[in-house]
Scaffold this motif. Structure first.
Motif, PDB file in Angstrom:
ATOM      1  N   ARG A  47       0.871  -1.177   0.000  1.00 32.71           N
ATOM      2  CA  ARG A  47       0.000   0.000   0.000  1.00 32.71           C
ATOM      3  C   ARG A  47       0.902   1.219   0.000  1.00 32.71           C
ATOM      4  O   ARG A  47       1.902   1.253   0.714  1.00 32.71           O
ATOM      5  N   THR A  49       1.378   5.654  -0.060  1.00 34.65           N
ATOM      6  CA  THR A  49       0.815   6.971   0.219  1.00 34.65           C
ATOM      7  C   THR A  49       1.963   7.968   0.303  1.00 34.65           C
ATOM      8  O   THR A  49       3.056   7.613   0.748  1.00 34.65           O
ATOM      9  N   TRP A  71      -2.215   3.719   7.025  1.00 35.28           N
ATOM     10  CA  TRP A  71      -0.782   3.439   6.927  1.00 35.28           C
ATOM     11  C   TRP A  71      -0.148   3.277   8.304  1.00 35.28           C
ATOM     12  O   TRP A  71       0.791   2.502   8.452  1.00 35.28           O
TER      13      TRP A  71
END
Length: 149
Positions: A47, A49, A71
């Motif tokens: 993932r 970000t 996160w």
């Protein structure tokens, strides 16, 4: 533990974060930006970000201005991840910082990025008293980063 979360709006998700991520993936750091990659705690999938990498006294930190977001939860489960800038990816381990130790880090973070993230800190800024920074500390996870490669 605090459950404080401020979810990003449409503009942040679809314009701001995508623009910063696009630039960072091409090697252009916007005020210390990196793309954080962490394995999902449930899926195991990477993932990503955009984040602001803070350096204080030679040590690197990630601070979550929006609180206990996905996160941060993934980081706790994974214990680390990668910070990416262009084609360079640095693997790291992460250690969560105790609330009592966050005051100087939150102050440094707000000093550098208050214009961008100040709205998420309940009126507390870089010039606020230590007591105010300590009061909001539980709402903002902080991780000390140790590069492993």
């Amino acid at each position: 533990m605090s459950t404080h979360v401020i979810k990003p709006g449409w503009f942040t998700v679809n314009v701001f974060n995508r623009t910063v991520s696009w630039l960072t993936r091409r090697g252009i750091s916007v005020w210390g930006s990196r793309v954080l990659a962490v394995r999902g705690r449930k899926s195991g999938q990477w993932r990503t970000t955009p984040v602001n990498l803070l350096t204080v006294d030679g040590q690197q930190y990630l601070i979550a201005p929006r609180g206990h977001v996905q996160w941060t939860r993934n980081m706790r489960a994974a214990g680390g991840g990668e910070l990416r800038l262009g084609r360079k990816a640095e693997a790291f381990t992460a250690t969560e910082v105790a609330d009592d130790d966050k005051v100087p880090l939150l102050r440094a973070y707000l000093k550098r990025w208050k214009a961008e993230v100040g709205v998420f800190f309940k009126g507390v800024g870089p010039d606020s008293p230590d007591a105010d920074l300590r009061r909001i500390a539980p709402d903002h996870p902080v991780f000390r980063i140790t590069v492993t490669n």
